[in-house]
Motif scaffolding. Structure first.
Motif, mmCIF file in Angstrom:
data_model
loop_
_atom_site.group_PDB
_atom_site.id
_atom_site.type_symbol
_atom_site.label_atom_id
_atom_site.label_comp_id
_atom_site.label_asym_id
_atom_site.label_seq_id
_atom_site.Cartn_x
_atom_site.Cartn_y
_atom_site.Cartn_z
ATOM 1 N N ALA B 10 0.705 -1.006 0.090
ATOM 2 C CA ALA B 10 -0.048 0.141 -0.126
ATOM 3 C C ALA B 10 0.829 1.637 0.046
ATOM 4 O O ALA B 10 0.617 2.184 -0.581
ATOM 5 N N TYR B 14 1.296 4.137 -3.152
ATOM 6 C CA TYR B 14 1.125 5.611 -2.878
ATOM 7 C C TYR B 14 2.464 6.290 -3.451
ATOM 8 O O TYR B 14 2.438 7.341 -3.867
ATOM 9 N N SER B 17 2.909 6.410 -7.194
ATOM 10 C CA SER B 17 1.838 7.252 -7.828
ATOM 11 C C SER B 17 2.358 8.593 -8.166
ATOM 12 O O SER B 17 3.182 9.181 -7.161
ATOM 13 N N ASP B 22 -3.613 13.245 -2.699
ATOM 14 C CA ASP B 22 -4.515 12.042 -2.316
ATOM 15 C C ASP B 22 -4.009 11.015 -1.729
ATOM 16 O O ASP B 22 -3.121 10.169 -2.176
ATOM 17 N N SER B 24 -5.045 7.041 0.212
ATOM 18 C CA SER B 24 -6.403 6.354 -0.007
ATOM 19 C C SER B 24 -6.757 6.066 1.668
ATOM 20 O O SER B 24 -5.978 6.066 2.407
ATOM 21 N N HIS B 25 -7.920 5.971 1.602
ATOM 22 C CA HIS B 25 -8.558 5.631 2.999
ATOM 23 C C HIS B 25 -8.079 4.303 3.745
ATOM 24 O O HIS B 25 -7.367 4.303 4.806
ATOM 25 N N HIS B 26 -7.658 3.411 2.662
ATOM 26 C CA HIS B 26 -7.114 1.998 3.113
ATOM 27 C C HIS B 26 -5.407 2.419 3.830
ATOM 28 O O HIS B 26 -5.283 1.883 4.821
ATOM 29 N N LYS B 28 -4.310 5.244 4.843
ATOM 30 C CA LYS B 28 -4.667 6.261 6.270
ATOM 31 C C LYS B 28 -5.108 5.633 7.160
ATOM 32 O O LYS B 28 -4.584 5.532 8.347
ATOM 33 N N GLU B 39 -1.942 12.838 5.542
ATOM 34 C CA GLU B 39 -1.584 13.148 4.144
ATOM 35 C C GLU B 39 -0.208 13.887 4.223
ATOM 36 O O GLU B 39 0.671 13.633 3.256
#
Lengths: 293, 156
Positions: B10, B14, B17, B22, B24-26, B28, B39
């Motif tokens: 994960a 991130y 990218s 941004d 992701s909620h996942h 966070k 963030e």
């Protein structure tokens, strides 16, 4: 308890005084002036190519000063296996230069074949403790040498971290026979960013495990309402970090200490000035009149 | 407790990218919630990754950077890094196909003086280097691109 910890009996120990990072911009001046330094530290990744000039300089430096190899790419905290090719390149450099100190980080940078080239945060759990110990043992076995592991600077704490970072470091060293590289700037940066007490962190470190200390500068940035310390190695060591250094060596005794300056690298005399300041603190800690922490 | 490989996958997704706020909620949800501004904290790591790799490309393609300008070069380099992350723990050889990438880079069509011939590079014959702010030794030896610190070159 670890069964075998590789030793380097033929390499003399590094004096408990200051060293600097080996920067090509300073090589000519370093070779001409030969200032008294305990060691010169380099990243072995910078010497894994076939190119001539880097090795030509390093060989001459190695004749004058003990070397310290400080790796950044081993990714000891990766869930997958260590990169065997990288280990082999390390071994080749160890055999060629016989550095007095060898170190890496408690961090990860690789997922599968993608290398992210940063030192990323590791959740500290029983599972990751076992993983890091396995990787440290493998690295020590392949290199035939004891390594030191450094505490990282961090900007966030993974939710699953259950073991205090200092305890994690001590347990890795206890189980594998590796030593600790105590980066006092990283302790201060991480403590400030994550809301813990740097002195409480340092108090949990058993002094006999510490074989090297790093000192560096950092920056402060503001992002919205958030203020963060950024470990950029781009300035003199700040007073808070000097205080923590003096307190630490008063408790555990002096250690080989690197002045780590990698961004906006100044002229050599500036680095030597920082090194002299570390040496003065070390001498004071050995004085019979030194205050006991 | 989340398996480590999921946490690392994960984070890697991130970090690979393109730069942007941004998260992701996942991802966070994997961080300690008592710390504010997840963030912005994660952005420090992403900035570090991109700045280091863009810096490595700048060192390998100084002539191209002079030709297209710092801003355009940085924009193209960031796009390249996001689609071609390094596969080696050393940066030797990183950017081998950057020249080919630039030739096919769509924004180039609005840049009238960009040469049509293949862009030459020396990346295949020498290690990736990192330019420090101070000149390297007169022999031409220069330092390769790794350091265990944040690079103070904000990319975004």
């Amino acid at each position: 308890m670890h069964s075998q910890t590789p030793t380097c009996g033929s390499i003399p120990p590094v004096p408990a005084r200051a060293g600097i990072g080996g920067k090509p911009a300073h090589y000519a001046e370093l070779l001409a002036a030969r200032p008294p330094l305990a060691f010169v530290e380099v990243h072995p990744e910078n010497y894994m190519g076939e190119g001539g000039p880097p090795h030509a300089y390093l060989e001459v430096i190695a004749e004058i000063y003990p070397l310290s190899f400080h790796g950044v790419g081993m990714s000891l905290g990766s869930s997958g296996p260590l990169d065997r090719g990288h280990l082999a390149r390390w071994r080749k450099l160890i055999d060629r230069y016989e550095p007095a100190l060898i170190s890496e980080h408690i961090a990860w940078s690789r997922v599968g074949e993608v290398c992210l080239h940063d030192l990323l945060p590791l959740p500290y759990t029983d599972a990751t403790l076992k993983l890091v110990c396995r990787h440290v043992e493998e690295m020590q076995l392949v290199l035939g040498r004891r390594i030191l592991v450094e505490n990282p600077s961090s900007y966030i704490t993974p939710k699953d971290s259950a073991i205090p970072e200092a305890d994690f470091m001590v347990e890795v060293a206890t189980r594998t026979g590796c030593g600790l590289l105590l980066d006092i700037n990283n302790v201060f940066v991480s403590a400030t960013n994550n809301g813990f007490d740097p002195r409480a962190w340092l108090a949990r470190i058993s002094g006999h495990l510490v074989q090297e200390i790093h000192l560096a500068g950092h920056a402060t940035i503001r992002s919205g309402e958030l203020e963060l310390r950024i470990d950029d190695h781009g300035s003199p060591v700040c007073d808070d970090v000097w205080d923590l250094y003096r307190e630490t060596i008063a408790r555990i005794g002096p250690r080989p200490t690197l002045i780590e300056w990698d961004t906006d690298v100044p002229e050599l005399p500036v680095l030597l000035g920082e090194a002299a300041r570390a040496d003065a603190a070390a001498a004071l800690s050995e004085s019979p009149h030194a205050a006991v922490a | 407790m989340l398996p480590l490989h999921e946490f690392q996958a994960a984070m890697a997704s991130y970090l690979s990218s393109p730069p942007g706020p941004d998260v992701s909620h996942h991802l966070k949800s994997m961080m300690r919630p008592s710390l504010r501004s997840v963030e912005r904290r994660l952005a420090v790591y992403k900035n570090n990754v991109y700045a280091r790799l863009v810096d490595a490309l700048r060192d390998s393609f100084p002539a191209v950077e002079r030709l297209v300008g710092e801003d355009f070069f940085r924009y193209a380099a960031v796009q390249y890094v996001s689609i071609t992350p390094p596969k080696s723990p050393t940066l030797l050889g990183y950017g081998k196909d950057f020249a080919r990438f630039l030739e096919n880079f769509r924004p180039r069509r609005i840049f009238p003086i960009f040469p049509m011939s293949p862009i030459s590079s020396s990346v295949t014959s020498k290690p990736i280097t990192r330019q420090t702010r101070f000149p390297s030794a007169s022999s031409g030896a220069s330092e390769t691109a790794t350091a265990c610190c944040c690079i103070r070159l904000p990319v975004f």
